[in-house]
Design a protein around this motif. Structure first.
Motif, PDB file in Angstrom:
ATOM      1  N   ILE A 165      -5.168  -1.080   0.693  1.00 46.43           N
ATOM      2  CA  ILE A 165      -5.772  -1.997  -0.290  1.00 46.43           C
ATOM      3  C   ILE A 165      -6.327  -3.254   0.380  1.00 46.43           C
ATOM      4  CG2 ILE A 165      -3.679  -3.316  -0.852  1.00 46.43           C
ATOM      5  CD1 ILE A 165      -4.642  -3.099  -3.818  1.00 46.43           C
ATOM      6  N   ASP A 197     -11.307  -6.594  -9.347  1.00 45.68           N
ATOM      7  CA  ASP A 197     -10.655  -5.492 -10.059  1.00 45.68           C
ATOM      8  C   ASP A 197     -11.651  -4.380 -10.348  1.00 45.68           C
ATOM      9  OD1 ASP A 197      -8.513  -4.244 -11.721  1.00 45.68           O
ATOM     10  OD2 ASP A 197      -9.921  -4.704 -13.329  1.00 45.68           O
ATOM     11  N   TYR A 205      -8.693   2.912  -7.362  1.00 44.77           N
ATOM     12  CA  TYR A 205      -7.394   2.264  -7.647  1.00 44.77           C
ATOM     13  C   TYR A 205      -7.139   2.304  -9.153  1.00 44.77           C
ATOM     14  CZ  TYR A 205      -7.238   0.809  -2.801  1.00 44.77           C
ATOM     15  OH  TYR A 205      -7.181   0.803  -1.423  1.00 44.77           O
ATOM     16  N   PHE A 208      -4.542  -0.233 -10.719  1.00 47.48           N
ATOM     17  CA  PHE A 208      -4.631  -1.654 -10.388  1.00 47.48           C
ATOM     18  C   PHE A 208      -5.000  -2.458 -11.623  1.00 47.48           C
ATOM     19  CE2 PHE A 208      -6.279  -5.536  -8.517  1.00 47.48           C
ATOM     20  CZ  PHE A 208      -5.321  -5.771  -7.529  1.00 47.48           C
ATOM     21  N   SER A 241       0.041   1.166  -7.646  1.00 46.15           N
ATOM     22  CA  SER A 241      -1.114   0.327  -7.932  1.00 46.15           C
ATOM     23  C   SER A 241      -1.875  -0.057  -6.672  1.00 46.15           C
ATOM     24  CB  SER A 241      -0.686  -0.941  -8.671  1.00 46.15           C
ATOM     25  OG  SER A 241      -0.038  -0.626  -9.882  1.00 46.15           O
ATOM     26  N   LEU A 242      -1.284   0.231  -5.505  1.00 46.43           N
ATOM     27  CA  LEU A 242      -1.857  -0.222  -4.242  1.00 46.43           C
ATOM     28  C   LEU A 242      -2.530   0.885  -3.447  1.00 46.43           C
ATOM     29  CD1 LEU A 242       1.094  -2.545  -3.138  1.00 46.43           C
ATOM     30  CD2 LEU A 242      -0.947  -3.131  -4.466  1.00 46.43           C
TER      31      LEU A 242
END
Length: 756
Positions: A165, A197, A205, A208, A241-242
Motif C-alpha cells: 500500500i 481513496d 483496495y 480501504f 484493507s491494506l
C-alpha cells in the motif's frame, strides 16, 4: 384597472403596514454585515467575505420590492378570523418574524472564527455589535473580523508504511496538487483523502476507506507561519484493507429468481466467465460484451458501475445486482481474492396491452382511439426487444353548424419494431470503442391509412434502420442511415382538388411520394439531474434525403422531375435546433425557456419540402394561443370556413419559436404556470396561394405571440396539462393593429406532459 393590477396594488399597500405589528420591545432583524481587517494581503478576499456573510445566522425575513409579503400574512393570521385566502397565502409565502432578540451574535462570532481556522487563518478574532434604528424598528448585526496571515504549506510527505500500500499511496501523493505555498484549508485535506481513496479503490483496495487516512501538521520548524504536512494511516487498520484484491472468478446468473435460488443451475464457460442459468435464457456470447469485469484484473469500482449500467440498458432485466464475495482463506500479505457474482432478474418476457383513449385536439377534433400492443423482451435470447402495435382511431370536428356536414377522420395503423442490444454492421466494431454503453440497432416498419372525409385518403409507410447510443450520462446520439417514407394520396375529394389547384406548391409537396435518406440527432440533456439548479437541453437534428436515390433516378416524361421505381422522390436538407434552459429555485419553482429554429432546403429534384417534412406552428406544444397549424406562414390568414381546409396549407420550410414559462406549486400534486409563447413559420419562396408567407427582413414583426396560465396535475412525473392562452400579437392583422390582447379569443389546450 385590471383585476391583476388591483391585486398587486393591494399586495403592496398591505405589505407596507408591517411596522405597526412589531411589538414595542422588539426590533425587526435585517441581517448582518462583515467588515474585514487584515495584517497581510489575502488572495480572494471578496470571496472570503461573501462566505462569512453566508454563514451569518439567523437569516432575516424576506423582502421583495421593499415590502415584506411573508411577514404581512403572518401578522394577518394572528387575527381571530383571518379568512380562507389569507390562511392559504400564509401557507404559501408566510414567514414568522425574526427579531433582534433572536440573534445570538456571540455564537455567530464563534462560527466565524471556526470557519477562518478551517481556512488556515489561525489566531483571528471577531467582535460584534447590534446597529439599532428605533424609528424604523429595525436592527442590523455588525461583525468586525480581524484576520491574521494564514499558514502555508512548506512540504508534503508520506510516512513509512508497509508494502504494497505504501507504493500505491506514494504514487497518488506524487500527483497531488498540494504544492509549496498552498494555504492550509480543511476542505483541501478532505478532498485529498477522497482523491487518494478513489485512486486506491481503482487499484484493487476493495476494503480501504478514506477514514483510515489522517493528516498531521507540524509548525515547530518555522517561525513564519508555515507547516509541514504528513500523511499516515490510523492505528488498528485491518490487514485486509491494506492489500489489493483480484477478481478470480466471475459468475453471471442470467435469469436469477430470488424465490427459487436453490434450483439446480447449468453452467456454461465462455470468455473466462461462468454463465449460470436454470434454462437456456440468454446467449452467453450476446451477454458477454456488456460485462467489463475480467478475471485476473484488480477490483475496480468503475468497471463494476459500467457493467451494472450497461446491463440495465438492455431492457430485459428489472434488477441488476453485483455482489463481491471475499475469499479470506486466500488472503496473503500482498494480495487477496474476490469472486464477482452478477445477479440478473428478468422482466416478464411477453406482455400484451390494450388501451382505450379519448382524444381531443386543439383543431376541434375529438374522438376515441383504440391501441393494442404486444412485446417480447428476449426474442432471440440475445436481449432483442420486439414490439408490434396496432391502432384504430376516429375523430370528428366539434362546434360546426348543424347545417354543415361535420368533418371526420379515421386512422388505422400497424407498426413493428425490433431493438437489438448490439451493433449490426458489416464490419466488426470493437466493444471498447463504446466505453459508456453499447449502441442499440433499431429496425422498424409501419403502415398507416388515414381517411379525412372532407379532404383525402392517404396511405403511408415508413421503414427505418439505425443506431442509438449514449456517449455519457448526458449525451445521446441517434443515427438512421436508412430512412424511407412512402406517401400516396389514393383518393381526394372535389373540395381538396380545388385546394390543390389553387395552390400548386401544396400539390407539389403531396406529389413527392418517395422520401429516402438519412437523419442524425445529437441530444445533450441535463434534465436527468433533477436536483440541478441550471439545466440545459439541446437537440440538434440533421435530415438529408434523395442524394443516393438520385444516382438511380429516371427522367419523368410528364414533368421536369425524376422518378425512382416509378415514384417521384424528394431531395432536401433539413436542420433543427431545439435549445432549452431550466432555472430551478426555491420551493419547487422553475423558469423554463425554449428556443427552436429550423430550416429546410429543397434542391435537385424538389422545388419545395415534402408536406410531411414541413413545419407548422400553433397548438398545445407550440404557440398555445393559436390553434394547431393555424399560425402562418408569415402574415397569411387562413379562410376560417369551419372545416379542416382553412389550415391544411398553413405550413412552411422555416420555423422560429421561443417560449418562456414560470412553473410553481399550488397544493398537493397540483401545479400552476404563467407563460408566453412567440413564433411563426415562413416559406423561403413566394407562394401566390399564401400571400404574406415569404420570409422577409421584418420577420420579427410577424411573430405570433400569446400569453396564458396553466394548471398541471403532476403525479410522480405523469403530467396532465390544462393551458389557457390568448393572443397578444396576431400577425394576420394589419400592421399597427397587431398588438391587441384578445382575451375573448382564449383557447383551451389539453395535453399529456410538459411542452418543454
Amino acid at each position: 384597472m385590471s383585476a391583476v393590477a388591483l391585486l398587486l396594488l393591494f399586495f403592496i399597500m398591505a405589505s407596507c403596514s408591517i411596522k405597526k405589528h412589531i411589538p414595542e420591545d422588539e426590533l425587526l432583524y435585517r441581517g448582518g454585515e462583515v467588515n474585514i481587517e487584515t495584517d497581510s494581503i489575502i488572495a480572494e478576499e471578496e470571496q472570503l467575505q461573501d462566505e462569512l456573510e453566508a454563514i451569518l445566522r439567523p437569516e432575516p425575513n424576506t423582502k421583495f420590492l421593499g415590502v415584506y409579503p411573508g411577514l404581512y400574512y403572518y401578522y394577518i393570521n394572528q387575527r381571530e378570523k383571518p379568512g380562507f385566502i389569507n390562511k392559504w397565502l400564509y401557507e404559501k409565502i408566510g414567514e414568522e418574524p425574526i427579531y433582534a432578540s433572536d440573534v445570538k451574535t456571540y455564537e455567530v462570532d464563534d462560527i466565524i472564527i471556526n470557519r477562518l481556522e478551517n481556512h488556515g487563518f489561525f489566531y483571528s478574532s471577531s467582535a460584534s455589535t447590534l446597529d439599532k434604528n428605533e424609528d424604523d424598528k429595525i436592527a442590523k448585526a455588525m461583525y468586525s473580523v480581524s484576520i491574521k496571515q494564514p499558514y502555508t504549506l512548506a512540504s508534503y510527505q508520506l510516512d513509512s508504511l508497509q508494502e504494497p500500500i505504501y507504493t500505491s499511496i506514494q504514487r497518488s501523493v506524487n500527483r497531488s496538487e498540494f504544492k509549496k505555498g498552498l494555504r492550509f484549508d480543511l476542505d483541501f485535506l478532505k478532498t485529498e483523502r477522497q482523491r487518494i481513496d478513489h485512486h486506491l479503490k481503482s487499484k484493487g483496495y476493495y476494503n480501504f476507506n478514506s477514514d483510515f487516512l489522517i493528516f498531521e501538521a507540524d509548525t515547530t520548524r518555522y517561525s513564519s507561519r508555515q507547516f509541514d504536512l504528513y500523511l499516515r494511516l490510523k492505528s488498528g487498520v485491518p490487514k485486509k484493507s491494506l492489500v489489493p484484491y483480484r477478481v478470480e472468478q466471475i459468475n453471471i446468473f442470467s435469469n436469477y429468481d430470488i424465490e427459487n435460488d436453490s434450483i439446480t443451475n447449468d453452467t456454461i464457460r465462455f470468455n473466462n466467465k461462468n454463465f449460470i442459468e436454470t434454462e437456456s435464457y440468454f446467449n452467453p456470447k450476446d451477454l458477454d460484451p456488456f460485462i467489463t469485469l475480467k478475471e485476473g484484473d484488480f477490483y475496480n469500482p468503475r468497471a463494476s458501475r459500467n457493467t451494472a449500467r450497461r446491463l440495465s440498458t438492455i431492457g430485459t432485466y428489472k434488477y441488476v445486482n453485483i455482489q463481491y464475495e471475499e475469499k479470506d482463506s486466500l488472503l496473503t500479505d500482498s494480495t487477496a481474492v474476490l469472486h464477482a457474482n452478477i445477479y440478473l432478474s428478468p422482466l416478464n418476457k411477453r406482455s400484451l396491452k390494450a388501451e382505450l383513449q379519448a382524444v381531443t385536439k386543439s383543431n376541434s377534433f375529438a374522438g376515441p382511439a383504440l391501441e393494442f400492443s404486444y412485446s417480447n423482451r428476449n426474442l432471440f435470447k440475445g436481449g432483442e426487444i420486439f414490439s408490434l402495435s396496432t391502432n384504430l382511431g376516429y375523430e370528428f370536428q366539434m362546434g360546426t353548424d348543424s347545417d354543415e356536414p361535420s368533418a371526420s377522420s379515421t386512422s388505422i395503423g400497424i407498426k413493428g419494431e425490433i431493438l437489438f442490444p448490439k451493433v449490426l454492421f458489416p464490419f466488426k466494431i470493437s466493444d471498447s470503442f463504446f466505453d459508456y454503453s453499447i449502441p442499440k440497432t433499431k429496425t422498424s416498419l409501419s403502415i398507416d391509412y388515414l381517411n379525412r372525409s372532407d379532404l383525402y385518403r392517404l396511405l403511408s409507410g415508413t421503414a427505418e434502420f439505425g443506431y442509438v447510443w449514449n456517449e455519457n450520462k448526458y449525451t445521446t446520439h441517434e443515427l438512421n442511415p436508412i430512412s424511407i417514407n412512402y406517401n400516396n394520396l389514393i383518393k381526394t375529394t372535389p373540395e381538396f382538388d380545388i385546394i390543390l389547384e389553387d395552390n400548386p406548391f401544396l400539390q407539389e409537396s403531396f406529389d413527392q411520394e418517395f422520401i429516402a435518406g438519412l437523419n442524425y440527432s445529437f441530444i445533450y440533456n441535463e434534465m436527468v439531474d433533477v436536483n440541478k439548479t441550471h439545466q440545459i437541453y439541446v437537440n440538434t437534428t440533421v435530415d438529408i434525403a434523395g442524394n443516393v436515390v438520385s444516382l438511380f433516378g429516371k427522367d419523368n416524361s410528364d414533368s421536369k422531375t425524376e422518378t425512382f421505381l416509378g415514384l417521384e422522390y424528394a431531395q432536401y436538407a433539413k436542420l433543427d435546433v431545439d435549445f432549452r434552459y431550466h432555472f430551478n429555485f426555491s420551493n419547487d419553482q422553475k423558469i423554463a425557456t425554449r428556443l427552436f429554429a429550423g430550416y429546410g432546403l429543397p434542391y435537385g429534384n424538389s422545388e419545395l419540402m415534402p408536406y410531411i417534412k414541413q413545419y407548422y406552428s400553433g397548438g398545445p406544444n407550440s404557440i398555445r394561443a393559436f390553434r394547431i397549424r393555424s399560425l402562418g406562414p408569415g402574415t397569411y390568414e387562413g379562410v376560417d370556413d369551419g372545416t379542416y381546409n382553412d389550415f391544411v396549407d398553413q405550413t412552411g420550410n422555416i420555423r422560429l419559436e421561443a417560449n418562456l414559462e414560470y412553473r410553481f406549486p399550488l397544493f398537493s400534486f397540483f401545479k400552476g404556470a404563467l407563460f408566453t409563447d412567440a413564433g411563426n413559420v415562413w416559406n423561403s419562396k413566394e407562394n401566390d396561394a399564401l400571400p404574406g408567407g415569404k420570409i422577409s427582413s421584418d420577420f420579427m414583426q410577424q411573430l405570433g405571440i400569446g400569453v396564458g396560465v396553466g394548471i398541471r396535475v403532476d403525479v410522480q412525473g405523469f403530467v396532465i396539462r390544462f393551458d389557457f392562452a390568448a393572443p397578444l400579437h396576431d400577425p394576420t392583422l394589419k400592421d399597427g393593429e397587431r398588438w391587441d390582447f384578445q382575451y375573448d379569443e382564449t383557447r383551451f389546450n389539453f395535453a399529456i406532459g410538459y411542452p418543454f
